[in-house]
Design a protein around this motif. Structure first.
Motif, PDB file in Angstrom:
ATOM      1  N   LEU A 147       0.912  -1.289   0.010  1.00 23.97           N
ATOM      2  CA  LEU A 147       0.064  -0.011  -0.153  1.00 23.97           C
ATOM      3  C   LEU A 147       0.862   1.206  -0.093  1.00 23.97           C
ATOM      4  O   LEU A 147       0.560   2.225  -0.590  1.00 23.97           O
ATOM      5  CB  LEU A 147      -1.058  -0.181   1.237  1.00 23.97           C
ATOM      6  CG  LEU A 147      -1.889  -1.113   1.206  1.00 23.97           C
ATOM      7  CD1 LEU A 147      -2.681  -1.072   2.498  1.00 23.97           C
ATOM      8  CD2 LEU A 147      -3.053  -0.827   0.025  1.00 23.97           C
ATOM      9  N   ALA A 148       1.805   1.067   0.805  1.00 30.47           N
ATOM     10  CA  ALA A 148       2.633   2.515   0.934  1.00 30.47           C
ATOM     11  C   ALA A 148       3.564   2.578  -0.514  1.00 30.47           C
ATOM     12  O   ALA A 148       3.625   3.772  -0.995  1.00 30.47           O
ATOM     13  CB  ALA A 148       3.787   2.183   2.018  1.00 30.47           C
TER      14      ALA A 148
ATOM     15  N   PRO B 290       8.430   0.952  -6.099  1.00 31.47           N
ATOM     16  CA  PRO B 290       8.320  -0.364  -6.232  1.00 31.47           C
ATOM     17  C   PRO B 290       8.379  -1.057  -4.999  1.00 31.47           C
ATOM     18  O   PRO B 290       9.129  -0.635  -4.062  1.00 31.47           O
ATOM     19  CB  PRO B 290       9.828  -0.860  -7.010  1.00 31.47           C
ATOM     20  CG  PRO B 290       9.935   0.424  -7.873  1.00 31.47           C
ATOM     21  CD  PRO B 290       9.622   1.647  -6.870  1.00 31.47           C
ATOM     22  N   PHE B 291       7.447  -2.066  -4.827  1.00 29.11           N
ATOM     23  CA  PHE B 291       7.420  -3.044  -3.551  1.00 29.11           C
ATOM     24  C   PHE B 291       8.013  -4.347  -3.934  1.00 29.11           C
ATOM     25  O   PHE B 291       7.478  -4.848  -5.003  1.00 29.11           O
ATOM     26  CB  PHE B 291       6.136  -2.930  -3.009  1.00 29.11           C
ATOM     27  CG  PHE B 291       5.790  -4.025  -1.886  1.00 29.11           C
ATOM     28  CD1 PHE B 291       6.350  -3.721  -0.731  1.00 29.11           C
ATOM     29  CD2 PHE B 291       5.054  -5.200  -2.458  1.00 29.11           C
ATOM     30  CE1 PHE B 291       6.399  -4.758   0.169  1.00 29.11           C
ATOM     31  CE2 PHE B 291       5.097  -5.996  -1.308  1.00 29.11           C
ATOM     32  CZ  PHE B 291       5.766  -5.843   0.010  1.00 29.11           C
ATOM     33  N   VAL B 292       8.719  -4.748  -3.039  1.00 27.18           N
ATOM     34  CA  VAL B 292       9.382  -6.060  -3.329  1.00 27.18           C
ATOM     35  C   VAL B 292       9.097  -6.753  -2.201  1.00 27.18           C
ATOM     36  O   VAL B 292       9.453  -6.387  -0.987  1.00 27.18           O
ATOM     37  CB  VAL B 292      10.887  -6.075  -3.650  1.00 27.18           C
ATOM     38  CG1 VAL B 292      11.551  -7.219  -3.764  1.00 27.18           C
ATOM     39  CG2 VAL B 292      11.169  -5.047  -5.003  1.00 27.18           C
ATOM     40  N   GLU B 293       8.897  -8.165  -2.285  1.00 26.70           N
ATOM     41  CA  GLU B 293       8.971  -9.186  -0.906  1.00 26.70           C
ATOM     42  C   GLU B 293      10.136  -9.969  -1.192  1.00 26.70           C
ATOM     43  O   GLU B 293      10.335 -10.468  -2.340  1.00 26.70           O
ATOM     44  CB  GLU B 293       7.527  -9.893  -0.887  1.00 26.70           C
ATOM     45  CG  GLU B 293       6.433  -9.307  -0.490  1.00 26.70           C
ATOM     46  CD  GLU B 293       5.498 -10.113  -0.108  1.00 26.70           C
ATOM     47  OE1 GLU B 293       5.260 -10.603   0.918  1.00 26.70           O
ATOM     48  OE2 GLU B 293       4.694 -10.489  -1.225  1.00 26.70           O
ATOM     49  N   LEU B 294      10.963  -9.992  -0.074  1.00 26.47           N
ATOM     50  CA  LEU B 294      12.326 -10.801  -0.270  1.00 26.47           C
ATOM     51  C   LEU B 294      12.173 -12.318  -0.412  1.00 26.47           C
ATOM     52  O   LEU B 294      12.970 -12.796  -1.100  1.00 26.47           O
ATOM     53  CB  LEU B 294      13.333 -10.609   0.949  1.00 26.47           C
ATOM     54  CG  LEU B 294      14.701 -10.977   0.850  1.00 26.47           C
ATOM     55  CD1 LEU B 294      15.280 -10.341  -0.282  1.00 26.47           C
ATOM     56  CD2 LEU B 294      15.332 -10.581   1.976  1.00 26.47           C
TER      57      LEU B 294
ATOM     58  N   ILE C  14      10.544  -0.424  -1.547  1.00 25.62           N
ATOM     59  CA  ILE C  14      10.181  -0.523  -0.345  1.00 25.62           C
ATOM     60  C   ILE C  14      10.247  -2.204  -0.413  1.00 25.62           C
ATOM     61  O   ILE C  14       9.511  -2.877  -1.054  1.00 25.62           O
ATOM     62  CB  ILE C  14       8.657  -0.084   0.050  1.00 25.62           C
ATOM     63  CG1 ILE C  14       8.675   1.315  -0.209  1.00 25.62           C
ATOM     64  CG2 ILE C  14       8.219  -0.664   1.462  1.00 25.62           C
ATOM     65  CD1 ILE C  14       7.344   2.113   0.213  1.00 25.62           C
ATOM     66  N   LEU C  15      10.900  -2.780   0.523  1.00 28.93           N
ATOM     67  CA  LEU C  15      11.112  -4.077   0.673  1.00 28.93           C
ATOM     68  C   LEU C  15      10.475  -4.583   2.076  1.00 28.93           C
ATOM     69  O   LEU C  15      10.384  -4.036   3.113  1.00 28.93           O
ATOM     70  CB  LEU C  15      12.701  -4.218   0.700  1.00 28.93           C
ATOM     71  CG  LEU C  15      13.183  -5.825   1.002  1.00 28.93           C
ATOM     72  CD1 LEU C  15      12.888  -6.662  -0.212  1.00 28.93           C
ATOM     73  CD2 LEU C  15      14.429  -5.806   1.066  1.00 28.93           C
ATOM     74  N   ALA C  16       9.927  -5.799   1.874  1.00 27.68           N
ATOM     75  CA  ALA C  16       9.398  -6.543   3.034  1.00 27.68           C
ATOM     76  C   ALA C  16      10.187  -7.973   3.306  1.00 27.68           C
ATOM     77  O   ALA C  16      10.299  -8.584   2.345  1.00 27.68           O
ATOM     78  CB  ALA C  16       7.820  -7.120   2.889  1.00 27.68           C
ATOM     79  N   VAL C  17      10.789  -8.144   4.416  1.00 35.11           N
ATOM     80  CA  VAL C  17      11.598  -9.197   4.719  1.00 35.11           C
ATOM     81  C   VAL C  17      11.099 -10.182   5.918  1.00 35.11           C
ATOM     82  O   VAL C  17      10.293  -9.596   6.415  1.00 35.11           O
ATOM     83  CB  VAL C  17      13.083  -8.904   4.985  1.00 35.11           C
ATOM     84  CG1 VAL C  17      13.764  -8.023   3.801  1.00 35.11           C
ATOM     85  CG2 VAL C  17      12.973  -7.951   6.356  1.00 35.11           C
TER      86      VAL C  17
ATOM     87  N   LEU D 184       3.126   6.504   6.162  1.00 33.20           N
ATOM     88  CA  LEU D 184       3.530   7.358   5.320  1.00 33.20           C
ATOM     89  C   LEU D 184       4.134   8.577   5.884  1.00 33.20           C
ATOM     90  O   LEU D 184       4.991   9.264   5.477  1.00 33.20           O
ATOM     91  CB  LEU D 184       2.314   7.798   4.679  1.00 33.20           C
ATOM     92  CG  LEU D 184       1.874   6.546   3.513  1.00 33.20           C
ATOM     93  CD1 LEU D 184       0.505   7.039   2.664  1.00 33.20           C
ATOM     94  CD2 LEU D 184       2.896   6.103   2.547  1.00 33.20           C
ATOM     95  N   ALA D 185       3.273   9.124   6.944  1.00 34.02           N
ATOM     96  CA  ALA D 185       3.923  10.142   7.855  1.00 34.02           C
ATOM     97  C   ALA D 185       5.447  10.166   8.323  1.00 34.02           C
ATOM     98  O   ALA D 185       6.288  11.017   8.477  1.00 34.02           O
ATOM     99  CB  ALA D 185       2.899  10.568   9.016  1.00 34.02           C
TER     100      ALA D 185
END
Length: 298
Positions: free
Chosen positions: A144-145, A152-156, A199-202, A288-289
């Protein structure tokens, strides 16, 4: 008119030169005394005559830059220490710079790593990583962010599957934890090499791998998404994943234990966002803030 201007500026220029010579002389003498070096020994080391050194230390020696460089080398000092306006013996910045110059190579490398990690606009700029236990909302909030910020959003885990050529579950079954961690490190390197802004999620356990986690901290602005253990569990189950509870009557106790064990590691993140008791919309707004407040995207 021009003659009068020249006469008026000459005293000021002479005073500036005299001040510089006095400052250089004082610092040469101070450095020599601190190192317990006689003027004769300094003369032999630098190739500058004792008479010239005496004039220099008294502030009366109009020494050339070349000779002054030789004196600085003989005293194992940078020439800036002798001519700069800051007093090198009271300036913390200059003292730290000299300590860095004299440090061993590995120590210098560690210092550079720390400075690069903390520097505004450094190599972490434009990259964000969300860390935390399963159920923290890393994937949902990251996606969402990314959409809201056009990043770009990436899931590791997806990258790991691509690097390994099979789903993560199969990687774990075939190669075990050690094999998975190796692919995880390779996948992280690939994200770093291919994304200047992301933006990465690990996975939650990445913080337990010192080398990989240190690399993550060095190249990403990390945000710990924190929540109460009960919320972690509820969110995972709400996604239809019953694994945390299946055959695990002590699952909650284990989850709390894992959170406690990793808490100090998660606290190394550059920012914290507590998502407990907040709706998804509220949490996204706060995320986001936080990104804007910390200038994580420049």
């Amino acid at each position: 008119m021009s003659d009068r201007v020249a006469l008026e500026t000459e005293p000021a220029e002479n005073a500036t030169v005299a001040g510089l010579l006095a400052r250089v002389g004082q610092r040469v003498r101070q450095a020599r005394e601190q190192r317990n070096i006689s003027r004769r020994v300094l003369s032999e080391s630098s190739g500058v005559s004792p008479r010239y050194l005496a004039q220099l230390e008294s502030g009366a020696g109009n020494i050339s830059i070349g000779l002054l460089c030789k004196v600085a080398d003989a005293l194992d000092l940078r020439i800036e220490w002798l001519v700069g306006e800051e007093d090198p013996w009271t300036s913390e910045a200059l003292h730290m710079a000299e300590m860095y110059r004299q440090a061993e190579g590995p120590v210098q490398a560690q210092v550079r790593e720390l400075l690069l990690e903390a520097a505004p606009g450094g190599r972490r700029a434009q990259r964000i990583c969300l860390v935390g236990l399963r159920g923290a909302g890393k994937s949902t909030l990251g996606r969402l962010a990314g959409a809201a910020l056009d990043v770009p959003f990436v899931e590791l885990n997806r990258e790991i599957a691509e690097v390994g050529g099979m789903p993560v579950g199969e990687i774990m079954a075939l190669y075990g934890q050690e094999g998975y961690r190796k692919l995880e490190a390779d996948a992280l390197d690939r994200v770093i090499a291919t994304h200047d802004q992301v933006i990465l999620a690990v996975g939650g356990g990445i913080v337990a791998e010192p080398g990989t986690y240190n690399r993550l901290l060095a190249h990403f602005n990390t945000i710990w998404l924190k929540a109460a253990p009960e919320e972690h569990m509820a969110r995972v189950r709400a996604q239809g994943d019953e694994r945390p509870m299946a055959g695990q009557p002590e699952a909650m106790a284990q989850l709390k234990s894992i959170l406690q064990a990793r808490e100090a590691l998660y606290e190394r993140a550059h920012a914290l966002l507590d998502t407990s008791g907040a709706t998804l919309e509220e949490t996204l707004e706060r995320l986001l803030a936080l990104i804007a407040q910390e200038h994580f995207l420049g």
